[in-house]
Design an enzyme around this catalytic site. Structure first.
Site, short mmCIF file in Angstrom:
data_model
loop_
_atom_site.label_atom_id
_atom_site.label_comp_id
_atom_site.label_asym_id
_atom_site.label_seq_id
_atom_site.Cartn_x
_atom_site.Cartn_y
_atom_site.Cartn_z
N PHE A 92 -34.10 15.38 -21.92
CA PHE A 92 -34.28 14.52 -23.50
C PHE A 92 -34.65 15.44 -24.48
O PHE A 92 -34.10 15.01 -25.53
CB PHE A 92 -35.03 13.68 -22.91
CG PHE A 92 -35.10 12.43 -21.91
CD1 PHE A 92 -33.80 12.34 -21.34
CD2 PHE A 92 -36.05 12.15 -21.18
CE1 PHE A 92 -33.54 11.53 -20.21
CE2 PHE A 92 -35.90 11.38 -20.17
CZ PHE A 92 -34.46 11.04 -19.45
N LYS A 178 -43.32 -12.94 -19.40
CA LYS A 178 -43.69 -13.91 -18.08
C LYS A 178 -43.38 -15.40 -18.60
O LYS A 178 -43.73 -15.71 -19.51
CB LYS A 178 -45.29 -13.57 -17.99
CG LYS A 178 -45.35 -12.44 -17.45
CD LYS A 178 -46.87 -12.13 -16.98
CE LYS A 178 -47.46 -10.84 -16.67
NZ LYS A 178 -47.14 -10.31 -15.35
N ASP A 231 -55.04 0.26 -22.49
CA ASP A 231 -53.80 0.01 -21.58
C ASP A 231 -53.74 -1.59 -21.39
O ASP A 231 -52.55 -2.03 -21.00
CB ASP A 231 -54.43 0.42 -20.03
CG ASP A 231 -53.35 0.29 -19.13
OD1 ASP A 231 -52.16 0.75 -19.33
OD2 ASP A 231 -53.63 -0.18 -17.78
N HIS A 236 -51.69 -6.54 -24.13
CA HIS A 236 -51.33 -7.76 -23.44
C HIS A 236 -52.32 -8.98 -23.69
O HIS A 236 -52.04 -10.00 -23.95
CB HIS A 236 -51.63 -7.60 -21.83
CG HIS A 236 -50.59 -6.46 -21.24
ND1 HIS A 236 -49.52 -6.44 -21.68
CD2 HIS A 236 -51.09 -5.59 -20.21
CE1 HIS A 236 -48.76 -5.50 -21.04
NE2 HIS A 236 -49.71 -4.85 -20.23
N LYS A 341 -56.31 -10.78 -7.87
CA LYS A 341 -55.48 -10.57 -9.25
C LYS A 341 -55.26 -12.22 -9.70
O LYS A 341 -54.88 -12.66 -9.09
CB LYS A 341 -54.13 -10.21 -8.83
CG LYS A 341 -53.10 -9.89 -9.91
CD LYS A 341 -51.74 -9.06 -9.57
CE LYS A 341 -51.08 -9.05 -10.57
NZ LYS A 341 -51.22 -8.27 -11.50
C1 BG6 Z 1 -49.28 -2.85 -17.47
C2 BG6 Z 1 -50.53 -1.55 -17.16
O1 BG6 Z 1 -48.96 -2.67 -18.88
O2 BG6 Z 1 -49.85 -3.88 -16.92
C3 BG6 Z 1 -51.15 -1.68 -15.83
O3 BG6 Z 1 -50.23 -0.23 -17.84
C4 BG6 Z 1 -51.09 -2.95 -15.17
O4 BG6 Z 1 -52.21 -0.49 -15.81
C5 BG6 Z 1 -50.11 -3.85 -15.66
O5 BG6 Z 1 -51.60 -2.78 -13.95
C6 BG6 Z 1 -50.59 -5.38 -15.13
O6 BG6 Z 1 -49.41 -6.02 -15.30
P1 BG6 Z 1 -49.18 -7.42 -14.30
O7 BG6 Z 1 -47.96 -7.96 -14.81
O8 BG6 Z 1 -49.07 -6.86 -12.86
O9 BG6 Z 1 -50.01 -8.18 -14.62
#
Ligand code: BG6
Length: 488
Positions: A92, A178, A231, A236, A341
């Site tokens: 790249f 999502k 992260d 998010h 989760k």
């Molecule tokens: C990512 C992070 O952006 O989102 C990860 O870098 C994390 O560390 C992931 O595990 C979680 O995404 P989801 O969709 O599984 O909740």
């Protein structure tokens, strides 16, 4: 899905043999192809370093077999999908290599250049595309993380902006793709029911939890430089907070929505270094167990550095300083190696202004809206009712009005976020992507937390893998006389 006219394009996937592309992007593209949503003349060009001793297409096929559930992988569809993929072994950083790339492309079709690479090469890729005369017909998709702090994010954004206007830059935050996150927009702005209640007069506080069971999954090198704040919170969780806290946009256009989100980020109250230990908890997991199985601590993961003080958990108390939210805390919590989760948002309403029932029932009173983003996607509204029966008098009971997306839309699989996001880029619709100023304000807020931690100099608090984080995270909310709402 509604069939829509999607213009044919070439999807040039930079970093095509990396973890993200193999685990998420190719499976998402396969699903779009199988659903007839990837225009029939469109092609995929897999760009990256050859995988030693392996046929590139065989690597992609293996990834699809691993990451697409068996009952969703159809042999004929798989073959026709693989037939759409070309590939090029390219460095790249080597600007001369982009001429070879141009030769492989249809002379006119629009290009979607997806950067599933480290942000430090975004500038080189943009320059390469421009030098080969491809920039004019290209939309670029940038994966997170964009930068490490405000300054480095600005550098990356400026490098990309030298070659591409904002209208052709698509910054990914996969949470925005999502289904249930998009449902927040429908829930808030397609129902008049909630809007009249959606402010400090009626809402006591909001909790946003994004908990993961997984640990570092072979990503120690990346993660240790980042930590959970960069992260997960910077992107998010702050995006979720924006969608809950923003004012109604005047329409659904990308800029109307983004303008409202930016106002929320600008209104986030700074947390001073003096207050940081009261308002923010950092944690790091130590050995523990998940689903009854022993798992190592963060410092014992493969390739770890035993002295790291990177956080794998953050809980914090944020405030949005405006009329709507004055005095309403937003408690955010996210961590690796949690018991489950689960991503969910809890909007807790205030108690009725005047209480008329038996005093001992008072603690029961609670109206709460729980929006479950994953798993078991759905919405539940906790309301007070009267126990049934002649013998019950005016005995109160809290009951859920429940909507499970799985039961309601039984026939539908919930598409992965990346399917939606790729489709939106193909349609040229930016409203599920993050504008430059959103990134900038989100970093500004996170940078002050990082600076506060550095000044404070304290190590993250340990928590056993398989727990809900350090005890201090409970203290954070219980100091306000509340608990983390946990029906999971
Ligand atoms: C990512 C992070 O952006 O989102 C990860 O870098 C994390 O560390 C992931 O595990 C979680 O995404 P989801 O969709 O599984 O909740």
């Amino acid at each position: 899905m509604i069939q829509e006219n999607i213009e044919p394009c070439t999807l040039a996937l930079f970093g095509a043999f990396g973890d993200l592309a193999l685990r998420k992007l190719f499976p998402a593209l396969y699903h779009l192809h199988a659903a007839g949503l990837f225009a029939s003349d469109s092609k995929i060009l897999a760009l990256g370093r050859e995988v030693a001793g392996e046929q590139p297409l065989a690597v992609i096929e293996q990834a699809l077999r691993r990451h697409v559930p068996e009952d969703e992988l159809d042999a004929a569809q798989l073959n026709s999908f693989l037939a759409r993929i070309g590939w090029l072994n390219i460095d790249f950083q080597d600007s001369a290599a982009y001429a070879a790339l141009a030769e492989l492309l249809d002379a006119k079709a629009p290009i979607i250049a997806y950067f599933a690479t480290a942000a430090r090469v975004y500038g080189a890729i943009c320059a390469g595309l421009a030098s080969a005369g491809l920039a004019e017909r290209t939309r670029v998709v940038l994966e997170k993380p964009i930068g490490h702090d405000r300054e480095s994010a600005r550098r990356v954004n400026q490098e990309v902006a030298r070659y591409f206007p904002e209208e052709r830059i698509y910054r990914i935050d996969h949470y925005l793709g999502k289904e249930t996150v998009q449902n927040l927009i429908a829930l808030r702005f397609a129902n008049s029911l909630f809007e009249s209640q959606w402010n400090q007069n009626h809402i006591s506080h909001v909790e946003i939890t994004v908990a993961e069971q997984v640990g570092i999954e072979g990503r120690w090198g990346y993660f240790d430089q980042a930590g959970q704040l960069r992260d997960m919170i910077q992107n998010h969780l702050l995006q979720l907070l924006c969608l809950i806290a923003m004012d109604p946009p005047s329409d659904l256009s990308a800029n109307s929505i983004r303008n409202e989100k930016v106002k929320v980020l600008q209104a986030l109250a700074p947390i001073s270094a003096e207050n940081i230990s009261q308002q923010v908890v950092r944690g790091q997991y130590v050995a523990g167990s998940i689903n009854g199985k022993a798992v190592p601590g963060y410092l014992q993961e493969d390739n770890s550095n035993a002295n790291s003080d990177t956080e794998t958990f953050v809980a914090l108390r944020a405030e949005v300083r405006n009329w709507r939210w004055a005095g309403v805390p937003f408690y955010l919590r996210t961590g690796k190696r949690m018991p489950q989760k689960v991503s969910q948002i809890v909007v807790q309403f205030k108690d009725p202004p005047h209480y008329i029932f038996a005093p001992e029932q008072r603690p029961l009173i609670s109206n709460r809206l729980v929006i479950r983003l994953q798993p078991d996607e759905g919405i539940s509204l906790q309301v007070m009712t009267k126990e049934q029966g002649l013998d019950k008098g005016m005995q109160l009971r809290s009951c859920p009005l429940q909507l499970s997306f799985n039961d309601t839309y039984r026939s539908r699989r919930i598409p992965d976020a990346y399917e939606r996001l790729l489709l939106e880029v193909m349609k040229g619709n930016q409203n599920l992507f993050v504008r430059e100023d959103e990134i900038d304000f989100a970093w500004q807020w996170c940078d002050q937390l990082i600076a506060g931690w550095q000044r404070q100099g304290s190590a993250p608090k340990p928590y056993p893998a398989g727990s809900w984080g350090p005890q201090a995270a409970v203290g954070l909310i219980s100091r306000d006389g509340r608990d983390w709402y946990g029906d999971f």
